[in-house]
Design an enzyme around this catalytic site. Sequence first.
Site, PDB file in Angstrom:
ATOM      1  N   SER A  12      30.984  39.595  28.115  1.00  0.00           N
ATOM      2  CA  SER A  12      31.011  38.897  29.590  1.00  0.00           C
ATOM      3  C   SER A  12      31.978  38.886  29.946  1.00  0.00           C
ATOM      4  CB  SER A  12      30.054  37.780  29.903  1.00  0.00           C
ATOM      5  OG  SER A  12      30.270  37.152  31.430  1.00  0.00           O
ATOM      6  N   HIS A  37      28.582  43.237  30.552  1.00  0.00           N
ATOM      7  CA  HIS A  37      27.971  42.377  31.082  1.00  0.00           C
ATOM      8  C   HIS A  37      28.417  41.253  32.156  1.00  0.00           C
ATOM      9  CE1 HIS A  37      24.532  39.129  31.802  1.00  0.00           C
ATOM     10  NE2 HIS A  37      25.731  37.868  32.414  1.00  0.00           N
ATOM     11  N   ASP A  39      29.232  39.024  36.018  1.00  0.00           N
ATOM     12  CA  ASP A  39      27.982  38.251  36.387  1.00  0.00           C
ATOM     13  C   ASP A  39      28.785  37.651  38.074  1.00  0.00           C
ATOM     14  OD1 ASP A  39      26.614  36.592  34.086  1.00  0.00           O
ATOM     15  OD2 ASP A  39      28.637  36.380  33.229  1.00  0.00           O
ATOM     16  N   MET A  41      28.302  35.113  40.660  1.00  0.00           N
ATOM     17  CA  MET A  41      27.498  34.135  41.137  1.00  0.00           C
ATOM     18  C   MET A  41      28.060  33.774  42.587  1.00  0.00           C
ATOM     19  SD  MET A  41      29.434  31.892  38.166  1.00  0.00           S
ATOM     20  CE  MET A  41      28.819  32.762  36.599  1.00  0.00           C
ATOM     21  N   HIS A  70      24.021  40.621  36.374  1.00  0.00           N
ATOM     22  CA  HIS A  70      23.220  39.478  36.096  1.00  0.00           C
ATOM     23  C   HIS A  70      23.220  38.813  37.769  1.00  0.00           C
ATOM     24  CE1 HIS A  70      22.794  34.786  34.139  1.00  0.00           C
ATOM     25  NE2 HIS A  70      22.250  35.469  34.952  1.00  0.00           N
ATOM     26  N   MET A  72      23.248  36.184  39.726  1.00  0.00           N
ATOM     27  CA  MET A  72      23.002  34.425  40.309  1.00  0.00           C
ATOM     28  C   MET A  72      23.336  33.898  41.248  1.00  0.00           C
ATOM     29  SD  MET A  72      25.150  32.632  36.633  1.00  0.00           S
ATOM     30  CE  MET A  72      25.732  34.428  36.483  1.00  0.00           C
ATOM     31  N   MET A 141      18.384  32.587  29.971  1.00  0.00           N
ATOM     32  CA  MET A 141      19.804  31.765  29.860  1.00  0.00           C
ATOM     33  C   MET A 141      19.622  30.545  29.017  1.00  0.00           C
ATOM     34  SD  MET A 141      21.800  32.953  32.294  1.00  0.00           S
ATOM     35  CE  MET A 141      22.872  32.042  31.829  1.00  0.00           C
ATOM     36  N   GLY A 149      31.904  29.377  28.621  1.00  0.00           N
ATOM     37  CA  GLY A 149      32.111  27.974  27.808  1.00  0.00           C
ATOM     38  C   GLY A 149      31.715  27.038  27.697  1.00  0.00           C
ATOM     39  N   ASP A 180      22.380  34.727  27.082  1.00  0.00           N
ATOM     40  CA  ASP A 180      23.442  34.352  27.900  1.00  0.00           C
ATOM     41  C   ASP A 180      23.674  32.827  27.610  1.00  0.00           C
ATOM     42  OD1 ASP A 180      25.223  34.541  29.097  1.00  0.00           O
ATOM     43  OD2 ASP A 180      24.142  35.439  31.641  1.00  0.00           O
ATOM     44  N   GLY A 181      25.089  32.875  27.084  1.00  0.00           N
ATOM     45  CA  GLY A 181      25.333  31.350  27.555  1.00  0.00           C
ATOM     46  C   GLY A 181      25.924  31.288  26.089  1.00  0.00           C
ATOM     47  N   GLY A 202      30.716  35.572  26.437  1.00  0.00           N
ATOM     48  CA  GLY A 202      31.813  35.863  27.224  1.00  0.00           C
ATOM     49  C   GLY A 202      33.267  34.976  26.471  1.00  0.00           C
TER      50      GLY A 202
END
Length: 220
Positions: A12, A37, A39, A41, A70, A72, A141, A149, A180-181, A202
């Site tokens: 990520s 990936h 992200d 937001m 992705h 969000m 998720m 993190g 993811d996460g 990530g």
Amino acid sequence: MTDCNQRIIAPSILAADWSRVREEVERAEFAGADWHHLDVMDGHFVPNISFGPQYVSAVRSCSDLTLDVHLMIERPDLYWEAFVKSGADRITVHVEADHDIPDTLEKIGKAGCGRGLAINPDTDFGDVVPFLDQIDLLLVMTVRPGFGGQAFMETETMPKVAEGKRLREERGLGYHIEVDGGIDTETVAIAAEHGANVMVAGTSLYRAENMADSILKMRE
Ligand code: DX5
Ligand code: ZN
């Protein structure tokens, strides 16, 4: 059709050094990344703002790998097209967002992109069930979205991965299951055991001492 048994490692970009995006993207590729990936937001759907289509274009100009975008964001129906134009290969929207889900998925597919649907840790799995036959990827998720993190939420999320796998088999479908996460060389095994095959990471990859080693471990 997708090969949902193939392990895919997707670093990520959120955790990369954005002041050197080309070097970071190349570093991930040399280390053995399968997809990038990205992200997105919007500060509404999640309490953080990251980047938009222009940054995705910048990554596109540095890479030929699959760009897994992705979203969000609260209104994916208003923005998915901008990300197609930026060079996204796959677009994932959230089941919790405010849009006509089948319509957004259909349009993304017709534009030639992979159709992903994401579910947050606090959402009932039943919310995604009506759409499973319209997707190429189910994103479970494994943290509450918004920040890199965070710690992997095993008990809240692994039953969803398992249920996604069970229903895929029962219905003869072929979607990938992505997590993811909080994915690292340890949690990846838990996710894989439950049925995930696309591993987004990530912090554990971009901040690793040796990214190639970590990617290799994630494949085992
Ligand atoms: C979380 C994002 C993730 C994030 C993962 O809101 O969707 O893709 O970059 O980061 P790590 O691997 O650091 O948990
Ligand atoms: Zn993500």
